[in-house]
Design a protein around this motif. Structure first.
Motif, short mmCIF file in Angstrom:
data_model
loop_
_atom_site.label_atom_id
_atom_site.label_comp_id
_atom_site.label_asym_id
_atom_site.label_seq_id
_atom_site.Cartn_x
_atom_site.Cartn_y
_atom_site.Cartn_z
N HIS A 163 -6.85 31.49 -15.72
CA HIS A 163 -7.50 30.21 -15.48
C HIS A 163 -6.45 29.13 -15.69
N TYR A 164 -6.52 28.06 -14.95
CA TYR A 164 -5.65 26.93 -15.29
C TYR A 164 -6.36 25.62 -14.99
N VAL A 165 -5.91 24.61 -15.68
CA VAL A 165 -6.42 23.25 -15.47
C VAL A 165 -5.23 22.33 -15.23
N GLU A 166 -5.33 21.51 -14.20
CA GLU A 166 -4.30 20.52 -13.91
C GLU A 166 -4.89 19.12 -14.01
N CYS A 167 -4.05 18.18 -14.40
CA CYS A 167 -4.45 16.78 -14.48
C CYS A 167 -3.44 15.96 -13.69
N TYR A 168 -3.92 14.93 -13.00
CA TYR A 168 -3.07 14.10 -12.16
C TYR A 168 -3.30 12.62 -12.47
N ILE A 169 -2.23 11.86 -12.48
CA ILE A 169 -2.31 10.41 -12.60
C ILE A 169 -1.94 9.82 -11.24
N VAL A 170 -2.85 9.05 -10.66
CA VAL A 170 -2.65 8.48 -9.32
C VAL A 170 -2.62 6.96 -9.44
N SER A 171 -1.55 6.37 -8.91
CA SER A 171 -1.39 4.91 -8.93
C SER A 171 -0.99 4.42 -7.55
N ASN A 172 -1.73 3.46 -7.03
CA ASN A 172 -1.43 2.87 -5.73
C ASN A 172 -1.33 3.93 -4.63
N GLY A 173 -2.23 4.91 -4.70
CA GLY A 173 -2.27 5.95 -3.67
C GLY A 173 -1.21 7.01 -3.79
N VAL A 174 -0.50 7.06 -4.93
CA VAL A 174 0.58 8.03 -5.13
C VAL A 174 0.34 8.77 -6.45
N CYS A 175 0.47 10.10 -6.43
CA CYS A 175 0.41 10.88 -7.67
C CYS A 175 1.74 10.73 -8.37
N VAL A 176 1.74 10.03 -9.51
CA VAL A 176 2.99 9.70 -10.20
C VAL A 176 3.21 10.52 -11.46
N ALA A 177 2.22 11.34 -11.84
CA ALA A 177 2.38 12.22 -13.01
C ALA A 177 1.38 13.36 -12.89
N SER A 218 0.83 -1.19 0.00
CA SER A 218 0.00 0.00 0.00
C SER A 218 0.87 1.25 0.00
N ASN A 219 0.70 2.09 -1.01
CA ASN A 219 1.37 3.39 -1.13
C ASN A 219 2.83 3.34 -1.55
N TYR A 220 3.43 2.18 -1.69
CA TYR A 220 4.78 2.12 -2.24
C TYR A 220 5.13 0.71 -2.69
N GLU A 221 6.21 0.61 -3.42
CA GLU A 221 6.68 -0.67 -3.94
C GLU A 221 8.12 -0.90 -3.50
N VAL A 222 8.48 -2.16 -3.40
CA VAL A 222 9.87 -2.52 -3.15
C VAL A 222 10.41 -3.18 -4.41
N GLU A 223 11.49 -2.62 -4.95
CA GLU A 223 12.11 -3.16 -6.14
C GLU A 223 13.38 -3.90 -5.74
N VAL A 224 13.33 -5.21 -5.85
CA VAL A 224 14.43 -6.07 -5.41
C VAL A 224 15.31 -6.42 -6.60
N GLU A 245 0.19 4.88 -18.71
CA GLU A 245 -0.59 3.95 -19.52
C GLU A 245 0.31 3.15 -20.45
N ASP A 246 1.30 3.83 -21.03
CA ASP A 246 2.22 3.14 -21.94
C ASP A 246 2.96 2.01 -21.24
N LYS A 247 3.22 2.17 -19.94
CA LYS A 247 3.95 1.16 -19.18
C LYS A 247 3.04 0.13 -18.54
N GLY A 248 1.74 0.24 -18.79
CA GLY A 248 0.81 -0.74 -18.26
C GLY A 248 0.52 -0.59 -16.78
N ILE A 249 0.72 0.63 -16.25
CA ILE A 249 0.49 0.89 -14.84
C ILE A 249 -1.00 1.09 -14.58
N SER A 250 -1.52 0.50 -13.51
CA SER A 250 -2.90 0.74 -13.11
C SER A 250 -3.00 2.13 -12.49
N TYR A 251 -3.99 2.93 -12.90
CA TYR A 251 -4.05 4.32 -12.43
C TYR A 251 -5.46 4.88 -12.49
#
Length: 441
Positions: free
Chosen positions: A410-424, A120-126, A364-370
């Motif tokens: 005026h401004y508009v922002e867009c966010y990509i959220v994956s596993n509880g983290v804004c990654v883009a 939850s909220n992070y990954e471990v890369e071994v 999306e290109d990397k197949g990440i769930s978001y």
């Protein structure tokens, strides 16, 4: 006063889940020690590397990089494997970790170099590795039939720790604030490149080795000047300590540093808009002293009661590129790109439709769930008078439609959220043109 704000901000960037990260690290290390050494040790043969190892990570980090050193006797088994031995090694390590975490998502990542355990909220890369005679390591790369690659993280960690001590901790602080800037603006910049360029900056400007918080405004002027002056044609930089190549294909940081430098280059501690500009660079959580009156901030940017900030909703760790675009339409027909309207100083009239959409989504290109979130923020005297500043963050799809209805920026922002983290994240600004017209939104 300003020095206290910098110090408070640095303190806010420190890891808040280090105990949980340490627990997961020890658990995985113990499991692999049992598998490959017949030992219950929670520390032997396992190493935290990456920004955690270099002690420059900030709160919100979404992955922990760890190295596990396998017995040298195992190398021959995979090096002489009939087929892709590197892939076989990664699959074997994955199977051993699954014995400890049968219910967690465990994959071999698409680049075929690490085993990823998702919590939850992070990954471990071994990264399983074998030690070389010079103290470096070789690790598997399963792409293109399988090869061995070299890494030398311990030298990088050692150089980082030395520089932290040499600067009385400020090397760590500066690296963390650059990460905060990167996350706030929303562009990719690898952690090793951040630490490497800050390290090179301190070599070029040795006066900052003895820096204090009182010097931070001038330091960041010089740092952004240094970053914006990097060669856009440069293919890689030699990392601190190990001198291994560190690549940055997009080099987005150069243009972003130029914008940051232009915001603060002429500011002093007495400048009325100093804290406003520092928040634009480092984020809304950069603290404003109580004695700084609200009236010193731009009147058009008065916050609405409903305004939300992505930092308050999710951890932020920008890892992927996101680009949003916008089409201007009238009666269903496309008049052109919003960016072209702004570039050509063409006025936006009432009764137009702005169709914002995602043009590039690396997640999306990397197949990440978001999931996708959007924020629309209106500013200006008309927005304030009509109480239409807005600013709520809402879940959405790859498109968002807004009407043009009144004058003001005026401004508009867009966010990509994956596993509880804004990654883009990305943003499109629609500024007011002072003359000869105003953009109407």
């Amino acid at each position: 006063m300003l020095a206290e704000s910098f110090e408070t901000f640095v303190n806010s960037l420190q890891l808040k889940n280090s105990d949980d990260i340490d627990t997961k690290f020890k658990s995985i290390t113990k499991r692999l020690n049992m598998s490959y050494y017949g030992s219950n040790s929670e520390e032997e043969h396992g190493y935290k590397v990456g920004s955690l190892g270099r002690k420059t990570a900030i709160n919100g980090i979404s992955d922990m990089d760890m190295l596990f050193v396998l017995p040298k006797t195992k190398f021959k088994q995979y090096d002489e494997y009939k087929g892709n031995g590197q892939s076989a090694l990664l699959q074997d390590v994955k199977a051993e970790i699954r014995k400890r975490y049968p219910n967690e998502s465990i994959i071999v990542r698409g680049d075929g170099q690490v085993v990823v355990v998702t919590f939850s909220n992070y990954e471990v890369e071994v990264c399983p590795a074998f030690e070389n005679s010079d103290g470096s390591y070789k690790f598997p790369d399963s792409k293109y039939g399988g090869t061995w690659k070299r890494t030398d993280p311990m030298v990088e960690i050692g150089e980082s720790e030395y520089t932290i001590d040499q600067t009385n901790g400020h090397f760590k602080n500066i690296c963390q604030m650059v990460r905060a800037w990167k996350n706030n603006i929303g562009f990719k910049m690898g952690g090793l490149l951040v630490d490497t360029l800050v390290h090179k900056f301190l070599k070029k400007y040795p006066k900052y080795v003895t820096v204090t918080y009182e010097d931070y405004l001038n330091l960041f002027k010089d740092l952004f000047l240094y970053l914006k002056g990097q060669n856009k044609e440069q293919i890689y930089w030699q990392s601190l300590g190990s001198k291994q190549p560190v690549y940055d294909k997009g080099k987005a940081f150069i243009g972003k540093a130029e914008k940051a430098y232009n915001k603060i280059k002429d500011l002093t501690e007495e400048s009325e808009n100093l804290y406003e500009k520092l928040q634009e660079i480092f984020g809304i959580k950069f603290p404003i002293p109580e004695v700084v009156q609200k009236s010193e901030f731009s009147s058009y940017d008065l916050r609405s009661d409903n305004e939300q900030f992505i930092d308050d909703m999710f951890k932020i760790d920008i890892k992927y590129t996101l680009n949003i675009e916008c089409d201007v339409k009238v009666d269903g027909f496309r008049e052109g790109s919003l960016r072209k309207f702004i570039q050509n100083k063409t006025p936006l009239l009432h009764k137009r439709e702005l169709k914002f959409y995602i043009d590039v989504n690396e997640a999306e290109d990397k197949g990440i769930s978001y999931s996708i979130y959007w924020k629309t923020r209106n500013r200006g005297t008309e927005a304030v008078a009509r109480k239409k500043q807005r600013g709520e963050i809402v879940k959405g799809t790859s498109q968002k439609v807004e009407p043009t209805s009144f004058n003001g920026p005026h401004y508009v922002e867009c966010y990509i959220v994956s596993n509880g983290v804004c990654v883009a994240k990305d943003r499109i600004d629609v500024p007011i043109f002072q003359t000869p017209f105003k953009i109407k939104i």
